[in-house]
Design a protein around this motif. Structure first.
Motif, PDB file in Angstrom:
ATOM      1  N   ALA A   1      11.809  18.730  29.607  1.00  0.00           N
ATOM      2  CA  ALA A   1      11.960  20.189  29.631  1.00  0.00           C
ATOM      3  C   ALA A   1      11.262  20.862  28.460  1.00  0.00           C
ATOM      4  CB  ALA A   1      13.441  20.560  29.633  1.00  0.00           C
ATOM      5  N   ASP A   2      11.018  20.101  27.391  1.00  0.00           N
ATOM      6  CA  ASP A   2      10.423  20.680  26.183  1.00  0.00           C
ATOM      7  C   ASP A   2       9.064  21.326  26.464  1.00  0.00           C
ATOM      8  OD1 ASP A   2      10.160  21.123  23.295  1.00  0.00           O
ATOM      9  OD2 ASP A   2       8.622  19.576  23.409  1.00  0.00           O
ATOM     10  N   ALA A   3       8.269  20.711  27.345  1.00  0.00           N
ATOM     11  CA  ALA A   3       6.952  21.278  27.657  1.00  0.00           C
ATOM     12  C   ALA A   3       7.089  22.666  28.255  1.00  0.00           C
ATOM     13  CB  ALA A   3       6.215  20.350  28.620  1.00  0.00           C
ATOM     14  N   TRP A   4       8.073  22.843  29.141  1.00  0.00           N
ATOM     15  CA  TRP A   4       8.248  24.158  29.767  1.00  0.00           C
ATOM     16  C   TRP A   4       8.897  25.149  28.818  1.00  0.00           C
ATOM     17  CZ3 TRP A   4       5.346  24.997  33.660  1.00  0.00           C
ATOM     18  CH2 TRP A   4       4.967  23.933  34.493  1.00  0.00           C
ATOM     19  N   PHE A   5       9.782  24.667  27.935  1.00  0.00           N
ATOM     20  CA  PHE A   5      10.334  25.562  26.920  1.00  0.00           C
ATOM     21  C   PHE A   5       9.210  26.118  26.043  1.00  0.00           C
ATOM     22  CE2 PHE A   5      14.546  23.066  27.096  1.00  0.00           C
ATOM     23  CZ  PHE A   5      15.054  23.948  28.032  1.00  0.00           C
ATOM     24  N   SER A   6       8.247  25.267  25.693  1.00  0.00           N
ATOM     25  CA  SER A   6       7.114  25.705  24.869  1.00  0.00           C
ATOM     26  C   SER A   6       6.276  26.726  25.611  1.00  0.00           C
ATOM     27  CB  SER A   6       6.256  24.496  24.470  1.00  0.00           C
ATOM     28  OG  SER A   6       7.004  23.570  23.711  1.00  0.00           O
ATOM     29  N   VAL A   7       6.055  26.495  26.905  1.00  0.00           N
ATOM     30  CA  VAL A   7       5.272  27.431  27.716  1.00  0.00           C
ATOM     31  C   VAL A   7       5.931  28.802  27.756  1.00  0.00           C
ATOM     32  CG1 VAL A   7       4.591  27.955  30.095  1.00  0.00           C
ATOM     33  CG2 VAL A   7       4.162  25.686  29.144  1.00  0.00           C
ATOM     34  N   LEU A   8       7.251  28.818  27.868  1.00  0.00           N
ATOM     35  CA  LEU A   8       7.991  30.075  27.986  1.00  0.00           C
ATOM     36  C   LEU A   8       8.300  30.716  26.635  1.00  0.00           C
ATOM     37  CD1 LEU A   8      10.510  28.948  30.744  1.00  0.00           C
ATOM     38  CD2 LEU A   8       8.483  30.380  31.043  1.00  0.00           C
ATOM     39  N   GLY A   9       7.835  30.097  25.543  1.00  0.00           N
ATOM     40  CA  GLY A   9       8.135  30.633  24.226  1.00  0.00           C
ATOM     41  C   GLY A   9       9.552  30.352  23.776  1.00  0.00           C
ATOM     42  N   LEU A  10      10.177  29.322  24.347  1.00  0.00           N
ATOM     43  CA  LEU A  10      11.562  28.963  24.019  1.00  0.00           C
ATOM     44  C   LEU A  10      11.635  27.572  23.391  1.00  0.00           C
ATOM     45  CD1 LEU A  10      13.232  30.160  27.351  1.00  0.00           C
ATOM     46  CD2 LEU A  10      13.100  31.420  25.188  1.00  0.00           C
ATOM     47  N   ALA A  11      10.642  27.252  22.565  1.00  0.00           N
ATOM     48  CA  ALA A  11      10.601  25.909  21.965  1.00  0.00           C
ATOM     49  C   ALA A  11      11.828  25.617  21.123  1.00  0.00           C
ATOM     50  CB  ALA A  11       9.337  25.774  21.115  1.00  0.00           C
ATOM     51  N   TRP A  12      12.499  26.655  20.621  1.00  0.00           N
ATOM     52  CA  TRP A  12      13.678  26.452  19.785  1.00  0.00           C
ATOM     53  C   TRP A  12      14.875  25.918  20.567  1.00  0.00           C
ATOM     54  CZ3 TRP A  12      17.415  29.593  21.823  1.00  0.00           C
ATOM     55  CH2 TRP A  12      16.976  30.711  22.539  1.00  0.00           C
ATOM     56  N   VAL A  13      14.832  25.985  21.897  1.00  0.00           N
ATOM     57  CA  VAL A  13      15.939  25.466  22.704  1.00  0.00           C
ATOM     58  C   VAL A  13      16.021  23.942  22.588  1.00  0.00           C
ATOM     59  CG1 VAL A  13      16.833  25.226  25.057  1.00  0.00           C
ATOM     60  CG2 VAL A  13      15.859  27.413  24.309  1.00  0.00           C
ATOM     61  N   THR A  14      14.853  23.285  22.488  1.00  0.00           N
ATOM     62  CA  THR A  14      14.823  21.821  22.443  1.00  0.00           C
ATOM     63  C   THR A  14      15.608  21.256  21.258  1.00  0.00           C
ATOM     64  OG1 THR A  14      12.715  21.747  23.611  1.00  0.00           O
ATOM     65  CG2 THR A  14      13.323  19.802  22.351  1.00  0.00           C
TER      66      THR A  14
ATOM     67  N   ASP B   1      -0.055  36.609  28.561  1.00  0.00           N
ATOM     68  CA  ASP B   1      -0.569  35.374  27.985  1.00  0.00           C
ATOM     69  C   ASP B   1       0.343  34.199  28.318  1.00  0.00           C
ATOM     70  OD1 ASP B   1      -2.516  34.070  25.984  1.00  0.00           O
ATOM     71  OD2 ASP B   1      -0.556  33.542  25.152  1.00  0.00           O
ATOM     72  N   ARG B   2       1.666  34.436  28.298  1.00  0.00           N
ATOM     73  CA  ARG B   2       2.611  33.367  28.651  1.00  0.00           C
ATOM     74  C   ARG B   2       2.432  32.946  30.110  1.00  0.00           C
ATOM     75  NH1 ARG B   2       4.011  30.265  24.968  1.00  0.00           N
ATOM     76  NH2 ARG B   2       2.002  31.041  24.294  1.00  0.00           N
ATOM     77  N   VAL B   3       2.179  33.918  30.982  1.00  0.00           N
ATOM     78  CA  VAL B   3       1.956  33.602  32.400  1.00  0.00           C
ATOM     79  C   VAL B   3       0.731  32.709  32.557  1.00  0.00           C
ATOM     80  CG1 VAL B   3       1.283  34.582  34.627  1.00  0.00           C
ATOM     81  CG2 VAL B   3       3.121  35.637  33.317  1.00  0.00           C
ATOM     82  N   MET B   4      -0.353  33.059  31.864  1.00  0.00           N
ATOM     83  CA  MET B   4      -1.570  32.254  31.958  1.00  0.00           C
ATOM     84  C   MET B   4      -1.366  30.876  31.337  1.00  0.00           C
ATOM     85  SD  MET B   4      -3.667  33.899  33.709  1.00  0.00           S
ATOM     86  CE  MET B   4      -4.899  32.635  33.523  1.00  0.00           C
ATOM     87  N   PHE B   5      -0.609  30.809  30.250  1.00  0.00           N
ATOM     88  CA  PHE B   5      -0.334  29.523  29.619  1.00  0.00           C
ATOM     89  C   PHE B   5       0.492  28.637  30.545  1.00  0.00           C
ATOM     90  CE2 PHE B   5       1.917  27.119  26.021  1.00  0.00           C
ATOM     91  CZ  PHE B   5       0.910  26.168  25.971  1.00  0.00           C
ATOM     92  N   ALA B   6       1.460  29.244  31.258  1.00  0.00           N
ATOM     93  CA  ALA B   6       2.264  28.489  32.220  1.00  0.00           C
ATOM     94  C   ALA B   6       1.391  27.964  33.359  1.00  0.00           C
ATOM     95  CB  ALA B   6       3.381  29.368  32.772  1.00  0.00           C
ATOM     96  N   MET B   7       0.482  28.802  33.846  1.00  0.00           N
ATOM     97  CA  MET B   7      -0.430  28.358  34.903  1.00  0.00           C
ATOM     98  C   MET B   7      -1.334  27.240  34.397  1.00  0.00           C
ATOM     99  SD  MET B   7      -1.501  31.967  36.703  1.00  0.00           S
ATOM    100  CE  MET B   7      -2.632  31.132  37.813  1.00  0.00           C
TER     101      MET B   7
ATOM    102  N   LEU C   1      -9.844  32.119  30.582  1.00  0.00           N
ATOM    103  CA  LEU C   1      -9.052  33.033  31.412  1.00  0.00           C
ATOM    104  C   LEU C   1      -8.022  33.774  30.569  1.00  0.00           C
ATOM    105  CD1 LEU C   1      -8.483  30.797  34.572  1.00  0.00           C
ATOM    106  CD2 LEU C   1      -9.910  32.851  34.434  1.00  0.00           C
ATOM    107  N   ARG C   2      -7.382  33.067  29.633  1.00  0.00           N
ATOM    108  CA  ARG C   2      -6.398  33.728  28.768  1.00  0.00           C
ATOM    109  C   ARG C   2      -7.063  34.785  27.887  1.00  0.00           C
ATOM    110  NH1 ARG C   2      -3.110  29.135  25.747  1.00  0.00           N
ATOM    111  NH2 ARG C   2      -2.055  30.970  24.864  1.00  0.00           N
ATOM    112  N   LEU C   3      -8.230  34.454  27.350  1.00  0.00           N
ATOM    113  CA  LEU C   3      -8.970  35.432  26.539  1.00  0.00           C
ATOM    114  C   LEU C   3      -9.396  36.618  27.394  1.00  0.00           C
ATOM    115  CD1 LEU C   3     -11.191  33.021  24.417  1.00  0.00           C
ATOM    116  CD2 LEU C   3      -9.274  34.397  23.585  1.00  0.00           C
ATOM    117  N   SER C   4      -9.859  36.352  28.603  1.00  0.00           N
ATOM    118  CA  SER C   4     -10.319  37.426  29.485  1.00  0.00           C
ATOM    119  C   SER C   4      -9.181  38.368  29.854  1.00  0.00           C
ATOM    120  CB  SER C   4     -10.925  36.837  30.767  1.00  0.00           C
ATOM    121  OG  SER C   4     -12.168  36.239  30.509  1.00  0.00           O
ATOM    122  N   LEU C   5      -8.000  37.811  30.150  1.00  0.00           N
ATOM    123  CA  LEU C   5      -6.870  38.659  30.509  1.00  0.00           C
ATOM    124  C   LEU C   5      -6.441  39.525  29.329  1.00  0.00           C
ATOM    125  CD1 LEU C   5      -4.956  39.446  32.742  1.00  0.00           C
ATOM    126  CD2 LEU C   5      -3.451  37.566  32.074  1.00  0.00           C
TER     127      LEU C   5
END
Length: 360
Positions: free
Chosen positions: A28-41, A344-350, A287-291
């Motif tokens: 789950a840590d990978a997805w917590f990092s994607v969502l900006g919730l790395a502190w949950v781990t 940016d979080r959406v693009m990082f998740a994708m 893509l993240r830079l472009s958005l």
């Protein structure tokens, strides 16, 4: 006869459950990092008994420090804002801005209620005409009330994504061609160097005139203002994706290209099986830079062209010059920043999803 120790068996079961728990936390840590919730781990690991002292330090670094920096920023804002006096009064502090944000929400609720009343009355009118046998007189009349703050946010988000998708559809194929072919790269490079630095403020008048000439009427699927803003976003945001795609494709291991020749892979198979999976991290970086560029460009375009959206909201409040204008502009500035972060979080998740899928 061997005696089985119940305590030993229970201890083994506890260790097995603990191992399963930590495995799930690490996944789950990978997805917590994607969502900006790395502190949950580290919180979950500390709760599971994994070195609480070390996990506490990690929680402080990931959650405590950011919250402290935000608190310091708010205190400095509260202390310094009243000392800066403009023609509209002192710069509003956090409390005043929060109150204005709640006021914008209340205003949106009132406008939604008015629109609901209008729609209900229109439906009743049309039903009466149908009951009277005058169905040919039934009309669908659009509500023309002023847009809500949320409506302007949604307009900006739709516009930036439309322009971003067009830019991606243009930039990714061109970037692949430039990365695979030195000739294509030589042809595209001067165009990139010339048009990449052009400001959206320079593109906007040209785009406006072209759209007005080609899109003579305003009753099509898209409005002129929407197309003007979206095309301006496209012209300014496609370059990071194009450059990063070309770089990612050009940096593919030459041995892979040799393997594709040995296997006699066609162009489509070569691109989908070798090129894209290898270049995916750099493509998504582009893509993240472009958005991000597109979001900044859109706000500027909406302000200058007075097209619907957050940019127009900011400009209207600036022109309004009321005592609430400064607070409303700051609300819009914070909204723009938060939406930019979420995009940016959406693009990082994708990126994480597609990269994981390509590696499987």
């Amino acid at each position: 006869m061997t005696v089985v120790d119940p305590d030993h068996i229970q201890a083994q079961h506890r260790e097995a459950r603990r191992a399963v728990w930590f495995t799930r936390i690490n996944k789950a840590d990978a997805w917590f990092s994607v969502l900006g919730l790395a502190w949950v781990t580290p919180m979950l690991k500390a709760a599971a008994g994994d070195n609480p002292r070390a996990q506490g330090k990690e929680i402080w670094r990931l959650l405590g420090v950011p919250l402290l920096s935000i608190a310091i920023f708010l205190m400095l804002w509260s202390a310094l804002a009243p000392k800066v006096v403009t023609s509209l009064g002192a710069i509003p502090g956090p409390v005043a801005v929060w109150q204005e944000a709640k006021g914008l929400h209340a205003d949106a609720v009132v406008k939604w209620e008015k629109e609901a009343v209008f729609t209900d009355r229109l439906d009743q009118r049309n039903q009466r005409l149908i009951d009277a046998g005058r169905g040919d007189e039934v009309k669908e009349i659009a509500y023309t009330g002023s847009p809500t703050y949320y409506g302007q946010i949604w307009t900006s988000i739709k516009t930036v994504f439309f322009g971003f998708l067009i830019a991606s559809a243009i930039a990714i194929p061109l970037g692949i061609a430039a990365g695979l072919s030195p000739t294509a790269n030589a042809a595209l490079n001067p165009l990139i160097q010339i048009f990449k630095p052009v400001s959206p403020l320079a593109w906007l008048p040209i785009v406006t005139m072209v759209v007005s000439a080609v899109y003579a009427t305003n009753d099509g699927f898209f409005s002129k203002s929407f197309l003007v803003s979206a095309i301006t976003v496209t012209l300014c945001s496609l370059w990071p994706t194009l450059i990063n795609t070309a770089l990612g494709v050009a940096s593919i291991d030459r041995d892979l290209i040799s393997v594709s020749r040995v296997l006699k892979m066609g162009p489509y198979a070569k691109i989908t099986k070798l090129v894209l999976p290898s270049a995916l991290p750099l493509i998504f970086t582009g893509l993240r830079l472009s958005l991000g560029v597109g979001w900044m460009v859109l706000i500027a375009a909406e302000m200058l062209a007075q097209n619907p959206g957050l940019g127009k909201f900011v400009w209207d409040e600036f022109q309004n010059g009321s005592s609430q204008s400064l607070a409303r502009i700051i609300v819009a500035v914070l909204t723009i920043g938060i939406i930019g972060f979420l995009l940016d979080r959406v693009m990082f998740a994708m990126q994480s999803f597609f990269t994981f899928s390509a590696q499987r």
